[in-house]
Scaffold this motif. Structure first.
Motif, short mmCIF file in Angstrom:
data_model
loop_
_atom_site.label_atom_id
_atom_site.label_comp_id
_atom_site.label_asym_id
_atom_site.label_seq_id
_atom_site.Cartn_x
_atom_site.Cartn_y
_atom_site.Cartn_z
N ALA A 1 -10.09 -79.93 -57.55
CA ALA A 1 -11.11 -79.65 -58.57
C ALA A 1 -10.97 -78.26 -59.17
O ALA A 1 -11.79 -77.86 -60.00
CB ALA A 1 -12.50 -79.81 -57.95
N GLU A 2 -9.94 -77.52 -58.78
CA GLU A 2 -9.72 -76.16 -59.27
C GLU A 2 -8.58 -76.17 -60.29
O GLU A 2 -7.41 -76.17 -59.92
CB GLU A 2 -9.36 -75.22 -58.12
CG GLU A 2 -10.45 -75.06 -57.09
CD GLU A 2 -10.04 -74.12 -55.96
OE1 GLU A 2 -8.90 -73.62 -55.95
OE2 GLU A 2 -10.88 -73.90 -55.08
N PRO A 3 -8.88 -76.17 -61.58
CA PRO A 3 -7.82 -76.26 -62.58
C PRO A 3 -6.83 -75.09 -62.57
O PRO A 3 -5.67 -75.27 -62.94
CB PRO A 3 -8.58 -76.33 -63.91
CG PRO A 3 -9.94 -75.85 -63.63
CD PRO A 3 -10.21 -76.10 -62.17
N ALA A 4 -7.25 -73.92 -62.15
CA ALA A 4 -6.35 -72.77 -62.15
C ALA A 4 -5.49 -72.68 -60.89
O ALA A 4 -4.61 -71.84 -60.82
CB ALA A 4 -7.14 -71.48 -62.33
N THR A 5 -5.74 -73.55 -59.91
CA THR A 5 -4.87 -73.60 -58.74
C THR A 5 -3.73 -74.56 -59.08
O THR A 5 -3.87 -75.77 -58.97
CB THR A 5 -5.63 -74.05 -57.49
OG1 THR A 5 -6.73 -73.16 -57.28
CG2 THR A 5 -4.74 -74.01 -56.25
N THR A 6 -2.61 -73.98 -59.52
CA THR A 6 -1.49 -74.77 -60.02
C THR A 6 -0.72 -75.44 -58.89
O THR A 6 -0.27 -76.57 -59.03
CB THR A 6 -0.54 -73.84 -60.81
OG1 THR A 6 -1.31 -73.14 -61.78
CG2 THR A 6 0.53 -74.63 -61.51
N VAL A 7 -0.57 -74.73 -57.79
CA VAL A 7 0.19 -75.22 -56.63
C VAL A 7 -0.62 -74.92 -55.38
O VAL A 7 -1.19 -73.84 -55.26
CB VAL A 7 1.56 -74.49 -56.55
CG1 VAL A 7 2.32 -74.90 -55.31
CG2 VAL A 7 2.39 -74.75 -57.79
N TRP A 8 -0.67 -75.88 -54.47
CA TRP A 8 -1.38 -75.67 -53.20
C TRP A 8 -0.66 -76.45 -52.10
O TRP A 8 -0.40 -77.63 -52.26
CB TRP A 8 -2.82 -76.14 -53.31
CG TRP A 8 -3.68 -75.84 -52.12
CD1 TRP A 8 -4.37 -74.69 -51.89
CD2 TRP A 8 -3.97 -76.70 -51.01
NE1 TRP A 8 -5.06 -74.78 -50.70
CE2 TRP A 8 -4.82 -76.01 -50.15
CE3 TRP A 8 -3.57 -77.99 -50.66
CZ2 TRP A 8 -5.31 -76.55 -48.96
CZ3 TRP A 8 -4.04 -78.53 -49.48
CH2 TRP A 8 -4.90 -77.81 -48.64
N PHE A 9 -0.32 -75.76 -51.03
CA PHE A 9 0.32 -76.37 -49.88
C PHE A 9 -0.42 -75.97 -48.61
O PHE A 9 -0.71 -74.79 -48.41
CB PHE A 9 1.77 -75.90 -49.72
CG PHE A 9 2.69 -76.33 -50.81
CD1 PHE A 9 3.30 -77.58 -50.77
CD2 PHE A 9 2.95 -75.50 -51.88
CE1 PHE A 9 4.15 -77.98 -51.77
CE2 PHE A 9 3.81 -75.88 -52.90
CZ PHE A 9 4.41 -77.13 -52.84
N ALA A 10 -0.71 -76.93 -47.75
CA ALA A 10 -1.16 -76.66 -46.39
C ALA A 10 0.08 -76.85 -45.52
O ALA A 10 0.79 -77.85 -45.65
CB ALA A 10 -2.26 -77.62 -45.99
N LEU A 11 0.34 -75.90 -44.64
CA LEU A 11 1.58 -75.87 -43.87
C LEU A 11 1.35 -75.84 -42.37
O LEU A 11 0.37 -75.25 -41.91
CB LEU A 11 2.37 -74.60 -44.24
CG LEU A 11 2.53 -74.27 -45.72
CD1 LEU A 11 3.01 -72.84 -45.88
CD2 LEU A 11 3.47 -75.26 -46.37
N ARG A 12 2.28 -76.42 -41.64
CA ARG A 12 2.32 -76.23 -40.20
C ARG A 12 3.62 -75.49 -39.92
O ARG A 12 4.71 -75.99 -40.21
CB ARG A 12 2.30 -77.57 -39.45
CG ARG A 12 2.18 -77.34 -37.96
CD ARG A 12 1.87 -78.61 -37.20
NE ARG A 12 1.36 -78.24 -35.90
CZ ARG A 12 0.51 -78.95 -35.22
NH1 ARG A 12 0.06 -80.08 -35.71
NH2 ARG A 12 0.10 -78.54 -34.04
N LEU A 13 3.49 -74.31 -39.34
CA LEU A 13 4.64 -73.44 -39.10
C LEU A 13 5.14 -73.49 -37.66
O LEU A 13 6.24 -73.05 -37.38
CB LEU A 13 4.29 -72.00 -39.48
CG LEU A 13 3.81 -71.82 -40.93
CD1 LEU A 13 3.22 -70.44 -41.12
CD2 LEU A 13 4.95 -72.07 -41.89
#
Length: 111
Positions: A44-56
């Motif tokens: 729902a955030e138009p300015a968040t172009t890329v988003w990743f949740a990561l397991r390191l």
């Protein structure tokens, strides 16, 4: 899966956030579930172009996201995902989230 490529323009992705999270022992599955649930909020955030949740690692997680400008980054930090992250932090994480501002030097995105 079809990618909506008109949303991606690597020349407009300038800034990002790198967030490092260390799960409390025994809270790894809950941390993973929590991070997966963040996708619905961030869409729902138009300015968040890329988003990743990561397991390191076994108990180490992260989030990477990118924005066209500082306004977008600030909006994300003031949004629902960030609020949920910091609200859940005492329960899920062994230390507070480490949030770093980053500058995107180059990127390759779907075209």
């Amino acid at each position: 899966m079809k990618v909506d490529t008109h949303l991606f323009d690597s020349t407009t992705i300038k800034l990002g956030l790198l967030v490092r999270l260390e799960s409390k022992p025994g809270k790894e599955a809950e941390t993973e579930k929590f991070l997966r649930s963040g996708l619905a909020l961030v869409q729902a955030e138009p300015a968040t172009t890329v988003w990743f949740a990561l397991r390191l690692g076994e108990s180490t997680f992260g989030i990477f996201d990118a924005f066209p400008d500082e306004t977008g980054r600030k909006a994300h930090l003031a949004g629902k995902v960030a609020a949920a992250l910091f609200a859940q932090a005492p329960e899920l994480f062994s230390q507070p989230p480490v949030v770093e501002n980053v500058e995107i030097l180059a990127s390759k995105l779907p075209s």
